[in-house]
Design a protein around this motif. Structure first.
Motif, short mmCIF file in Angstrom:
data_model
loop_
_atom_site.label_atom_id
_atom_site.label_comp_id
_atom_site.label_asym_id
_atom_site.label_seq_id
_atom_site.Cartn_x
_atom_site.Cartn_y
_atom_site.Cartn_z
N PHE A 158 0.84 -1.21 0.00
CA PHE A 158 0.00 0.00 0.00
C PHE A 158 0.87 1.25 0.00
O PHE A 158 0.61 2.20 -0.75
CB PHE A 158 -0.93 -0.01 1.22
CG PHE A 158 -1.84 1.17 1.30
CD1 PHE A 158 -2.89 1.31 0.41
CD2 PHE A 158 -1.64 2.15 2.25
CE1 PHE A 158 -3.74 2.40 0.48
CE2 PHE A 158 -2.47 3.25 2.33
CZ PHE A 158 -3.52 3.38 1.44
N ALA A 159 1.93 1.27 0.83
CA ALA A 159 2.83 2.43 0.88
C ALA A 159 3.54 2.62 -0.45
O ALA A 159 3.70 3.76 -0.93
CB ALA A 159 3.84 2.26 2.01
N GLY A 160 3.95 1.54 -1.10
CA GLY A 160 4.59 1.65 -2.40
C GLY A 160 3.65 2.19 -3.46
O GLY A 160 4.03 3.02 -4.29
N ALA A 161 2.40 1.74 -3.43
CA ALA A 161 1.41 2.24 -4.39
C ALA A 161 1.17 3.73 -4.17
O ALA A 161 1.04 4.50 -5.13
CB ALA A 161 0.11 1.46 -4.25
N LEU A 162 1.12 4.16 -2.90
CA LEU A 162 0.94 5.58 -2.62
C LEU A 162 2.13 6.40 -3.12
O LEU A 162 1.94 7.49 -3.67
CB LEU A 162 0.75 5.81 -1.13
CG LEU A 162 -0.63 5.52 -0.57
CD1 LEU A 162 -0.66 5.74 0.94
CD2 LEU A 162 -1.68 6.36 -1.24
N LEU A 163 3.33 5.88 -2.95
CA LEU A 163 4.52 6.59 -3.44
C LEU A 163 4.51 6.71 -4.96
O LEU A 163 4.87 7.74 -5.52
CB LEU A 163 5.80 5.89 -2.97
CG LEU A 163 6.16 6.11 -1.51
CD1 LEU A 163 7.36 5.24 -1.14
CD2 LEU A 163 6.48 7.57 -1.26
N ILE A 164 4.07 5.65 -5.64
CA ILE A 164 3.98 5.71 -7.11
C ILE A 164 2.95 6.74 -7.53
O ILE A 164 3.19 7.56 -8.43
CB ILE A 164 3.64 4.32 -7.67
CG1 ILE A 164 4.84 3.39 -7.52
CG2 ILE A 164 3.21 4.41 -9.14
CD1 ILE A 164 4.56 1.95 -7.86
N LEU A 165 1.78 6.75 -6.88
CA LEU A 165 0.74 7.73 -7.22
C LEU A 165 1.21 9.15 -6.94
O LEU A 165 0.95 10.07 -7.73
CB LEU A 165 -0.54 7.43 -6.45
CG LEU A 165 -1.30 6.19 -6.88
CD1 LEU A 165 -2.47 5.94 -5.94
CD2 LEU A 165 -1.78 6.34 -8.31
N PHE A 166 1.91 9.35 -5.82
CA PHE A 166 2.43 10.67 -5.49
C PHE A 166 3.47 11.11 -6.51
O PHE A 166 3.49 12.27 -6.94
CB PHE A 166 3.03 10.66 -4.08
CG PHE A 166 3.45 12.01 -3.60
CD1 PHE A 166 2.52 13.00 -3.37
CD2 PHE A 166 4.79 12.30 -3.39
CE1 PHE A 166 2.90 14.26 -2.93
CE2 PHE A 166 5.18 13.54 -2.95
CZ PHE A 166 4.23 14.52 -2.72
N GLY A 167 4.33 10.20 -6.95
CA GLY A 167 5.31 10.51 -7.98
C GLY A 167 4.67 10.88 -9.30
O GLY A 167 5.09 11.83 -9.97
N LEU A 168 3.63 10.16 -9.69
CA LEU A 168 2.91 10.50 -10.92
C LEU A 168 2.23 11.86 -10.79
O LEU A 168 2.22 12.65 -11.74
CB LEU A 168 1.87 9.42 -11.23
CG LEU A 168 2.42 8.09 -11.72
CD1 LEU A 168 1.31 7.06 -11.79
CD2 LEU A 168 3.10 8.26 -13.07
N PHE A 169 1.67 12.13 -9.62
CA PHE A 169 1.03 13.43 -9.39
C PHE A 169 2.04 14.56 -9.54
O PHE A 169 1.77 15.57 -10.18
CB PHE A 169 0.39 13.46 -8.01
CG PHE A 169 -0.16 14.81 -7.64
CD1 PHE A 169 -1.32 15.27 -8.20
CD2 PHE A 169 0.52 15.62 -6.75
CE1 PHE A 169 -1.83 16.52 -7.88
CE2 PHE A 169 0.03 16.87 -6.41
CZ PHE A 169 -1.15 17.32 -6.98
N LEU A 170 3.22 14.39 -8.95
CA LEU A 170 4.25 15.42 -9.06
C LEU A 170 4.73 15.59 -10.49
O LEU A 170 5.04 16.70 -10.93
CB LEU A 170 5.43 15.10 -8.14
CG LEU A 170 5.17 15.26 -6.65
CD1 LEU A 170 6.42 14.86 -5.86
CD2 LEU A 170 4.77 16.67 -6.31
N SER A 171 4.78 14.51 -11.25
CA SER A 171 5.22 14.57 -12.64
C SER A 171 4.25 15.37 -13.51
O SER A 171 4.66 16.09 -14.42
CB SER A 171 5.37 13.17 -13.22
OG SER A 171 6.38 12.47 -12.55
N PHE A 172 2.97 15.20 -13.24
CA PHE A 172 1.96 15.85 -14.09
C PHE A 172 1.30 17.05 -13.43
O PHE A 172 0.35 17.61 -13.96
CB PHE A 172 0.88 14.83 -14.47
CG PHE A 172 1.41 13.70 -15.31
CD1 PHE A 172 1.81 13.91 -16.61
CD2 PHE A 172 1.53 12.43 -14.78
CE1 PHE A 172 2.31 12.89 -17.38
CE2 PHE A 172 2.01 11.38 -15.54
CZ PHE A 172 2.41 11.61 -16.84
N SER A 173 1.81 17.48 -12.27
CA SER A 173 1.16 18.56 -11.53
C SER A 173 1.26 19.91 -12.24
O SER A 173 0.44 20.78 -12.01
CB SER A 173 1.72 18.67 -10.12
OG SER A 173 3.08 19.04 -10.17
N SER A 174 2.25 20.09 -13.09
CA SER A 174 2.36 21.36 -13.79
C SER A 174 1.22 21.55 -14.79
O SER A 174 0.88 22.68 -15.15
CB SER A 174 3.70 21.47 -14.51
OG SER A 174 3.80 20.46 -15.50
#
Length: 70
Positions: free
Chosen positions: A10-26
């Motif tokens: 679960f923690a790994g999945a959250l880190l992946i989602l957070f990383g994707l969010f940061l990548s596309f947040s602009s």
């Protein structure tokens, strides 16, 4: 040790989602919504993302509601 394994997945999945969010947040309008407070005077700038904070709070509340419902 099964609960620890589930937690790590679960923690790994959250880190992946957070990383994707940061990548596309602009490309997302978060932080530039109507209702965000921006005050600029001289070389001073004050920024308070009021509308963004409310929107994120609502989204996280709904997510937490569905996670705790089971």
């Amino acid at each position: 040790m099964q609960p620890i394994g589930k937690f790590l997945i679960f923690a790994g999945a959250l880190l992946i989602l957070f990383g994707l969010f940061l990548s596309f947040s602009s490309k997302l309008p978060l932080g530039r919504l109507p209702g965000d407070i921006i005050i600029k005077k001289g070389n001073f700038a004050f920024y308070f993302p009021l509308a963004t904070s409310i929107l994120l709070s609502i989204i996280l509340t709904v997510i937490m509601y569905f996670l705790n419902k089971r």
